[in-house]
Structures are given as C-alpha cells and as structure tokens.
Design a protein around this motif. Structure first.
Motif, PDB file in Angstrom:
ATOM      1  N   GLN A 175       3.137  -1.570   6.335  1.00 20.46           N
ATOM      2  CA  GLN A 175       2.409  -2.782   6.671  1.00 20.46           C
ATOM      3  C   GLN A 175       3.263  -4.035   6.657  1.00 20.46           C
ATOM      4  O   GLN A 175       2.987  -4.988   7.389  1.00 20.46           O
TER       5      GLN A 175
ATOM      6  N   GLN B  36       2.291   1.840   1.679  1.00 23.42           N
ATOM      7  CA  GLN B  36       1.611   0.705   2.300  1.00 23.42           C
ATOM      8  C   GLN B  36       2.579  -0.437   2.561  1.00 23.42           C
ATOM      9  O   GLN B  36       2.593  -1.027   3.649  1.00 23.42           O
TER      10      GLN B  36
ATOM     11  N   GLY C 186      -5.593   8.377   2.903  1.00 23.72           N
ATOM     12  CA  GLY C 186      -5.929   7.080   3.466  1.00 23.72           C
ATOM     13  C   GLY C 186      -5.343   6.893   4.853  1.00 23.72           C
ATOM     14  O   GLY C 186      -4.519   7.688   5.304  1.00 23.72           O
ATOM     15  N   GLU C 187      -5.799   5.826   5.512  1.00 25.78           N
ATOM     16  CA  GLU C 187      -5.297   5.469   6.840  1.00 25.78           C
ATOM     17  C   GLU C 187      -4.423   4.235   6.696  1.00 25.78           C
ATOM     18  O   GLU C 187      -4.880   3.192   6.222  1.00 25.78           O
ATOM     19  N   VAL C 188      -3.158   4.359   7.089  1.00 25.11           N
ATOM     20  CA  VAL C 188      -2.216   3.249   6.999  1.00 25.11           C
ATOM     21  C   VAL C 188      -1.445   3.149   8.303  1.00 25.11           C
ATOM     22  O   VAL C 188      -0.817   4.125   8.735  1.00 25.11           O
TER      23      VAL C 188
ATOM     24  N   ASP D 135      -3.647  -1.801  -4.175  1.00 21.24           N
ATOM     25  CA  ASP D 135      -3.252  -3.061  -3.534  1.00 21.24           C
ATOM     26  C   ASP D 135      -4.260  -3.483  -2.469  1.00 21.24           C
ATOM     27  O   ASP D 135      -3.895  -3.944  -1.384  1.00 21.24           O
TER      28      ASP D 135
ATOM     29  N   SER E  62       1.263   2.760  -2.930  1.00 18.53           N
ATOM     30  CA  SER E  62       1.622   1.340  -2.796  1.00 18.53           C
ATOM     31  C   SER E  62       2.930   1.181  -2.030  1.00 18.53           C
ATOM     32  O   SER E  62       3.049   0.303  -1.152  1.00 18.53           O
TER      33      SER E  62
ATOM     34  N   THR F 258      -6.273  -1.623  -0.692  1.00 20.05           N
ATOM     35  CA  THR F 258      -6.606  -0.581   0.277  1.00 20.05           C
ATOM     36  C   THR F 258      -7.351   0.554  -0.420  1.00 20.05           C
ATOM     37  O   THR F 258      -6.927   1.005  -1.486  1.00 20.05           O
ATOM     38  N   GLN F 259      -8.448   1.016   0.187  1.00 17.96           N
ATOM     39  CA  GLN F 259      -9.233   2.101  -0.395  1.00 17.96           C
ATOM     40  C   GLN F 259      -8.687   3.452   0.039  1.00 17.96           C
ATOM     41  O   GLN F 259      -8.451   3.693   1.227  1.00 17.96           O
ATOM     42  N   TRP F 260      -8.473   4.311  -0.926  1.00 18.48           N
ATOM     43  CA  TRP F 260      -8.028   5.682  -0.685  1.00 18.48           C
ATOM     44  C   TRP F 260      -9.090   6.631  -1.234  1.00 18.48           C
ATOM     45  O   TRP F 260      -9.723   6.358  -2.257  1.00 18.48           O
TER      46      TRP F 260
ATOM     47  N   SER G 212      -8.642   2.161  -5.322  1.00 19.33           N
ATOM     48  CA  SER G 212      -8.092   0.998  -4.643  1.00 19.33           C
ATOM     49  C   SER G 212      -6.635   0.811  -5.043  1.00 19.33           C
ATOM     50  O   SER G 212      -6.304   0.755  -6.228  1.00 19.33           O
TER      51      SER G 212
END
Length: 200
Positions: free
Chosen positions: A198, A194, A168-170, A150, A191, A152-154, A148
């Motif tokens: 985001q 992301q 991961g999907e970002v 921040d 991080s 978000t699961q990777w 994890s």
C-alpha cells in the motif's frame, strides 16, 4: 598292619583355575586396549561435532534466500506486484517461490520465515483465489472471527491444533498469512505486507 589312607573326595576338591597361554593373554590385552581407544575416538568425534555445530540459540542465522529479488522475478510472471515485506531483522527467510497453476488452476507467490522464537510464519499471494483453494491452503481451519491490523480487517482462522491463518485483500490480491507461533507473528507479517503493497 597299616590303616588304609583316606581318599580325596572329587566333589569337594577345588576346580583347577584356567590358565591363559602367553599368546592368549596378549590377545586379551590387545582387545581391551582397542576397545578403550575406540571409545575415546568416538567421544572425540562427538565433541568435535558439538564444537563445530553450536546450538541455534548461540548461532546467528544467516539466510541465503533473497525474497526481494525473487519477488521481482515473480512479479514479471504474476501480473501483480509480488510482495517482499520488510520483516523484523531477526527473522530469517527460508524459502520464496512462484507457484504455477496446478490442477486447481491457481497461480500464487509465497515466502516463509523462521521467527525470533524459531516458529514459522509465511504468506501466499494470488489474484485467483477461490473458496476451495483457500480451504486447502489453510488445511480446512475454521473461521473464528476477524482481526484488525493497522486498520485493515483480516479474517482469522484457527484450528484446534496447527497453524493459525489470516486472510485478507490487499492491493487487489488475496493474501493468506500463516503462523505456527503467536498471533503477534501473524500481525507482524500482515502489517509488513500491507505496508509494502500500500505504501511501498
């Protein structure tokens, strides 16, 4: 009647010492002098190289790779926002490029950095990822769990030897983050990516 004089034993006589002519002695002296000068010149050159190229730890690295500008150019081709993460100031970017589709038919954006500890950390970003391509990018590293970052699961991939990976999907894109260093470097880069995609 006189006694016969003893004759000298050739085997016991000292061998005559070789004598150099004046020209031979001069040449020998010149050869020695040339050798000494050659050694001194070599040492001088080596010292100059060391002085002009101090160790990396003592030299502030200056990156000539502009990730942000290259990302803007890649975004125009990619059809998605190419990330230009804000990495730590003491990281140094050493490449950033857009990769057109090869035989795998996958186009992707990537950049790489040297970290504080002189390890490598980098990422690949695409909207065309497939299992085969992902496996190739990670050198077939096995999945070992999740991580994890921040919130978000990777997915974490760790080979016995070699780089570690987070996948991961970002922002609608697949990101592959890699590092030859500590897991903290993976977290730091993930991080930053992301945050850039985001919240940027």
């Amino acid at each position: 009647m006189t006694s016969p004089q003893p004759t000298a034993d050739p085997a016991g006589a000292p061998a005559p010492k070789p004598r150099l002519t004046q020209s031979q002695a001069k040449r020998a002296g010149q050869s020695s002098r040339a050798m000494v000068l050659s050694v001194l010149a070599t040492l001088g050159i080596a010292l100059l190289v060391v002085l002009l190229n101090p160790p990396n730890a003592e030299r502030e690295r200056e990156s000539t790779v502009d990730v942000a500008t290259t990302a803007e150019q890649a975004s125009a081709t990619a059809g998605f926002t190419a990330t230009a993460p804000a990495v730590p100031e003491d990281w140094s970017a050493n490449f950033a490029r857009w990769n057109g589709a090869g035989t795998d038919q996958v186009e992707f954006w990537e950049a790489g950095y040297l970290t504080t500890e002189e390890d490598f950390a980098g990422f690949k970003q695409t909207t065309q990822a497939n299992p085969t391509w992902l496996s190739q990018q990670m050198d077939n590293a096995p999945a070992t769990g999740t991580r994890s970052v921040d919130g978000t699961q990777w997915d974490l991939f760790e080979p016995v030897d070699g780089d570690r990976y987070l996948v991961g999907e970002v922002d609608g894109t697949t990101i592959v983050v890699s590092s030859s260093g500590a897991l903290d470097d993976l977290d730091t880069l993930a991080s930053a990516i992301q945050h850039d995609l985001q919240e940027g």
